[in-house]
Write a protein that holds these residues in place. Sequence first.
Motif, PDB file in Angstrom:
ATOM      1  N   TYR A 295       0.802  -1.216   0.000  1.00 20.45           N
ATOM      2  CA  TYR A 295       0.000   0.000   0.000  1.00 20.45           C
ATOM      3  C   TYR A 295       0.837   1.269   0.000  1.00 20.45           C
ATOM      4  O   TYR A 295       0.278   2.365   0.014  1.00 20.45           O
ATOM      5  CB  TYR A 295      -0.938   0.017   1.216  1.00 20.45           C
ATOM      6  N   TYR A 296       2.134   1.128  -0.016  1.00 20.68           N
ATOM      7  CA  TYR A 296       3.014   2.286   0.054  1.00 20.68           C
ATOM      8  C   TYR A 296       2.895   3.106  -1.224  1.00 20.68           C
ATOM      9  O   TYR A 296       3.011   2.579  -2.334  1.00 20.68           O
ATOM     10  CB  TYR A 296       4.452   1.814   0.242  1.00 20.68           C
ATOM     11  N   GLY A 297       2.633   4.425  -1.089  1.00 23.42           N
ATOM     12  CA  GLY A 297       2.535   5.280  -2.267  1.00 23.42           C
ATOM     13  C   GLY A 297       1.327   6.194  -2.211  1.00 23.42           C
ATOM     14  O   GLY A 297       0.769   6.474  -1.149  1.00 23.42           O
ATOM     15  N   LYS A 298       0.906   6.652  -3.374  1.00 24.03           N
ATOM     16  CA  LYS A 298      -0.189   7.610  -3.507  1.00 24.03           C
ATOM     17  C   LYS A 298      -1.388   6.925  -4.147  1.00 24.03           C
ATOM     18  O   LYS A 298      -1.272   6.297  -5.199  1.00 24.03           O
ATOM     19  CB  LYS A 298       0.265   8.801  -4.366  1.00 24.03           C
ATOM     20  N   TRP A 299      -2.551   7.080  -3.506  1.00 24.45           N
ATOM     21  CA  TRP A 299      -3.780   6.460  -3.994  1.00 24.45           C
ATOM     22  C   TRP A 299      -4.842   7.543  -4.234  1.00 24.45           C
ATOM     23  O   TRP A 299      -5.082   8.381  -3.376  1.00 24.45           O
ATOM     24  CB  TRP A 299      -4.310   5.446  -2.974  1.00 24.45           C
ATOM     25  N   GLU A 300      -5.455   7.501  -5.404  1.00 25.98           N
ATOM     26  CA  GLU A 300      -6.542   8.420  -5.722  1.00 25.98           C
ATOM     27  C   GLU A 300      -7.883   7.794  -5.333  1.00 25.98           C
ATOM     28  O   GLU A 300      -8.109   6.600  -5.557  1.00 25.98           O
ATOM     29  CB  GLU A 300      -6.543   8.744  -7.223  1.00 25.98           C
TER      30      GLU A 300
ATOM     31  N   ILE B  57      -9.319   1.776  13.792  1.00 22.45           N
ATOM     32  CA  ILE B  57     -10.340   1.687  12.751  1.00 22.45           C
ATOM     33  C   ILE B  57      -9.977   0.531  11.822  1.00 22.45           C
ATOM     34  O   ILE B  57      -9.082   0.669  10.961  1.00 22.45           O
ATOM     35  CB  ILE B  57     -10.427   3.006  11.963  1.00 22.45           C
ATOM     36  N   PRO B  58     -10.630  -0.628  11.978  1.00 21.22           N
ATOM     37  CA  PRO B  58     -10.352  -1.744  11.058  1.00 21.22           C
ATOM     38  C   PRO B  58     -10.822  -1.412   9.641  1.00 21.22           C
ATOM     39  O   PRO B  58     -11.841  -0.750   9.447  1.00 21.22           O
ATOM     40  CB  PRO B  58     -11.152  -2.904  11.656  1.00 21.22           C
ATOM     41  N   VAL B  59     -10.026  -1.855   8.657  1.00 14.62           N
ATOM     42  CA  VAL B  59     -10.371  -1.613   7.252  1.00 14.62           C
ATOM     43  C   VAL B  59     -10.595  -2.955   6.573  1.00 14.62           C
ATOM     44  O   VAL B  59      -9.713  -3.825   6.580  1.00 14.62           O
ATOM     45  CB  VAL B  59      -9.247  -0.838   6.535  1.00 14.62           C
ATOM     46  N   ASN B  60     -11.744  -3.141   6.004  1.00 16.83           N
ATOM     47  CA  ASN B  60     -12.066  -4.340   5.239  1.00 16.83           C
ATOM     48  C   ASN B  60     -11.715  -4.078   3.775  1.00 16.83           C
ATOM     49  O   ASN B  60     -12.320  -3.235   3.112  1.00 16.83           O
ATOM     50  CB  ASN B  60     -13.548  -4.688   5.377  1.00 16.83           C
ATOM     51  N   ILE B  61     -10.689  -4.774   3.286  1.00 13.29           N
ATOM     52  CA  ILE B  61     -10.190  -4.551   1.925  1.00 13.29           C
ATOM     53  C   ILE B  61     -10.775  -5.607   1.001  1.00 13.29           C
ATOM     54  O   ILE B  61     -10.669  -6.812   1.253  1.00 13.29           O
ATOM     55  CB  ILE B  61      -8.651  -4.593   1.889  1.00 13.29           C
ATOM     56  N   LYS B  62     -11.362  -5.153  -0.109  1.00 12.95           N
ATOM     57  CA  LYS B  62     -11.964  -6.053  -1.091  1.00 12.95           C
ATOM     58  C   LYS B  62     -11.414  -5.731  -2.478  1.00 12.95           C
ATOM     59  O   LYS B  62     -10.999  -4.620  -2.754  1.00 12.95           O
ATOM     60  CB  LYS B  62     -13.490  -5.888  -1.090  1.00 12.95           C
ATOM     61  N   SER B  63     -11.418  -6.734  -3.325  1.00 11.16           N
ATOM     62  CA  SER B  63     -10.999  -6.584  -4.738  1.00 11.16           C
ATOM     63  C   SER B  63      -9.630  -5.920  -4.833  1.00 11.16           C
ATOM     64  O   SER B  63      -9.424  -4.985  -5.619  1.00 11.16           O
ATOM     65  CB  SER B  63     -12.035  -5.771  -5.522  1.00 11.16           C
ATOM     66  N   SER B  64      -8.700  -6.389  -4.030  1.00  8.22           N
ATOM     67  CA  SER B  64      -7.378  -5.771  -3.970  1.00  8.22           C
ATOM     68  C   SER B  64      -6.464  -6.300  -5.074  1.00  8.22           C
ATOM     69  O   SER B  64      -6.314  -7.509  -5.244  1.00  8.22           O
ATOM     70  CB  SER B  64      -6.738  -6.031  -2.602  1.00  8.22           C
ATOM     71  N   THR B  65      -5.884  -5.371  -5.846  1.00  8.87           N
ATOM     72  CA  THR B  65      -4.847  -5.688  -6.824  1.00  8.87           C
ATOM     73  C   THR B  65      -3.667  -4.764  -6.584  1.00  8.87           C
ATOM     74  O   THR B  65      -3.664  -3.970  -5.648  1.00  8.87           O
ATOM     75  CB  THR B  65      -5.368  -5.524  -8.265  1.00  8.87           C
ATOM     76  N   ALA B  66      -2.674  -4.864  -7.439  1.00 10.28           N
ATOM     77  CA  ALA B  66      -1.495  -4.009  -7.275  1.00 10.28           C
ATOM     78  C   ALA B  66      -1.826  -2.537  -7.495  1.00 10.28           C
ATOM     79  O   ALA B  66      -1.157  -1.658  -6.947  1.00 10.28           O
ATOM     80  CB  ALA B  66      -0.388  -4.449  -8.232  1.00 10.28           C
ATOM     81  N   ASP B  67      -2.871  -2.259  -8.291  1.00  7.06           N
ATOM     82  CA  ASP B  67      -3.175  -0.877  -8.661  1.00  7.06           C
ATOM     83  C   ASP B  67      -4.542  -0.392  -8.198  1.00  7.06           C
ATOM     84  O   ASP B  67      -4.888   0.768  -8.423  1.00  7.06           O
ATOM     85  CB  ASP B  67      -3.085  -0.710 -10.185  1.00  7.06           C
ATOM     86  N   SER B  68      -5.320  -1.221  -7.570  1.00  3.27           N
ATOM     87  CA  SER B  68      -6.656  -0.787  -7.146  1.00  3.27           C
ATOM     88  C   SER B  68      -7.125  -1.629  -5.964  1.00  3.27           C
ATOM     89  O   SER B  68      -6.653  -2.741  -5.747  1.00  3.27           O
ATOM     90  CB  SER B  68      -7.651  -0.898  -8.303  1.00  3.27           C
ATOM     91  N   MET B  69      -8.083  -1.070  -5.200  1.00  2.18           N
ATOM     92  CA  MET B  69      -8.703  -1.800  -4.093  1.00  2.18           C
ATOM     93  C   MET B  69      -9.933  -1.029  -3.622  1.00  2.18           C
ATOM     94  O   MET B  69     -10.111   0.150  -3.951  1.00  2.18           O
ATOM     95  CB  MET B  69      -7.721  -2.002  -2.935  1.00  2.18           C
ATOM     96  N   GLN B  70     -10.751  -1.717  -2.854  1.00  2.00           N
ATOM     97  CA  GLN B  70     -11.942  -1.104  -2.281  1.00  2.00           C
ATOM     98  C   GLN B  70     -11.906  -1.272  -0.767  1.00  2.00           C
ATOM     99  O   GLN B  70     -11.493  -2.309  -0.256  1.00  2.00           O
ATOM    100  CB  GLN B  70     -13.217  -1.745  -2.849  1.00  2.00           C
ATOM    101  N   TRP B  71     -12.312  -0.236  -0.060  1.00  2.00           N
ATOM    102  CA  TRP B  71     -12.322  -0.243   1.400  1.00  2.00           C
ATOM    103  C   TRP B  71     -13.741  -0.132   1.930  1.00  2.00           C
ATOM    104  O   TRP B  71     -14.564   0.605   1.390  1.00  2.00           O
ATOM    105  CB  TRP B  71     -11.529   0.948   1.959  1.00  2.00           C
TER     106      TRP B  71
ATOM    107  N   LYS C 273     -13.298   3.586  -3.152  1.00  2.00           N
ATOM    108  CA  LYS C 273     -12.727   2.891  -4.304  1.00  2.00           C
ATOM    109  C   LYS C 273     -11.429   3.617  -4.647  1.00  2.00           C
ATOM    110  O   LYS C 273     -11.438   4.794  -5.015  1.00  2.00           O
ATOM    111  CB  LYS C 273     -13.696   2.925  -5.496  1.00  2.00           C
ATOM    112  N   LEU C 274     -10.300   2.920  -4.522  1.00  2.00           N
ATOM    113  CA  LEU C 274      -8.986   3.540  -4.651  1.00  2.00           C
ATOM    114  C   LEU C 274      -8.230   3.025  -5.869  1.00  2.00           C
ATOM    115  O   LEU C 274      -8.345   1.837  -6.232  1.00  2.00           O
ATOM    116  CB  LEU C 274      -8.148   3.277  -3.380  1.00  2.00           C
ATOM    117  N   LYS C 275      -7.470   3.931  -6.463  1.00  2.00           N
ATOM    118  CA  LYS C 275      -6.612   3.582  -7.586  1.00  2.00           C
ATOM    119  C   LYS C 275      -5.221   4.138  -7.345  1.00  2.00           C
ATOM    120  O   LYS C 275      -5.075   5.300  -6.989  1.00  2.00           O
ATOM    121  CB  LYS C 275      -7.178   4.149  -8.902  1.00  2.00           C
ATOM    122  N   LYS C 276      -4.216   3.300  -7.530  1.00  2.00           N
ATOM    123  CA  LYS C 276      -2.861   3.744  -7.277  1.00  2.00           C
ATOM    124  C   LYS C 276      -2.425   4.736  -8.343  1.00  2.00           C
ATOM    125  O   LYS C 276      -2.571   4.511  -9.540  1.00  2.00           O
ATOM    126  CB  LYS C 276      -1.887   2.566  -7.229  1.00  2.00           C
TER     127      LYS C 276
END
Length: 374
Positions: free
Chosen positions: A258-263, A340-354, A366-369
Amino acid sequence: MSEFNQVRTYWFKKFSESLLVGVSLTNFILGFATLLPQGFMNYFPMLMMGSLIASILFALCFASYWHYKEKRSSAFNSPQIHAWFQGIIRYCLAFFLSIYGFAKLFHLQFVTSYHLQDSIVSTLNGTELTWNYFGHSDQMGFIIGICQVLGGVLLLFRRTTLAGIAVLLPIMLNVVLINQFYQISVGAFINSVIYTLGLIYLLTLYSTELMALLSKYKNNLPVVVHPILRNIFRVLSIGLACGFVLFVSNKSKSTVPYYGKWEVEQMIRNGKQVTENEWVQDSTAWKVIYFEQRNLAYFCPNPFVYENDRSLVLQYQYDEIKKDLKLISYERNAEIGDTIPVNIKSSTADSMQWDLVFYSDTIQLKLKKSVQAP
């Protein structure tokens, strides 16, 4: 035997001196060309290349002639040529480096750039970054300028030449590295290399004295530790430092996924989608999430530039085995954080949902790297 042929030098030394003299004198002349009309400056790169070629040809021809005459004629005054050439090198270096020193003292270099101060860092090139960094402190520029002028003055006297080299060489080595790796102009890089090589050449003239000084130096304090233990301590001093840094480095890299910038492409709060421009008024309508070192996460509402005053700073914990992410907020209690627990779904190298509950709000993100961390 004549005194003139008692000290002979290698051809390469003669070539080096001749080349540095040629380059110094042609640079001195070209320096005044900058005062000519602007249209003339279109030919300046060509003149620089021509002057360099002329200096090389002069050095090859004169060094060969000099070396030939020194070997064939006992009356040839080679030491006098060395004295003249080394003097020219010292005086030209003093002139050039003092120009840069006075430019800093009189605020012609490292001047505060107001438009750069209001620019986004990621949009600046190497030259703009360098100028903006050094221009941040007038005191820093003043100290560097004083050192360059002082070093130039010391070069003007034979007895203080070595002191001048000691002052100027570290500065110029740093300038060469900055010019190279921050992509400063080619002309500035070439000049910095020439000045540095000139200082290094002058330093080599003292190599015998410096080696003698180093070989004769001895600490007169008593020996308190056995030589074997001393060597062990020497290894430990460097080895422990390296090991400590590697340990901290590996620890900080434990959250690489998860290190980096996520939009934030989409944000739903309490079942209602946050509108595109809601971040203007609402600082909790996050647009960018930055995962940084030291387990810090920055939740920023502005999609264009980081705003420290409006952003939320959280700590995060990541379990690599369980793939579990937790955010910790100290916003309400500086001593006891809210987990604050975070439930991560549909996680890939460039996207994920919280999915998370932030205080009283149920949030889906909905996050995009955006930028891969180095």
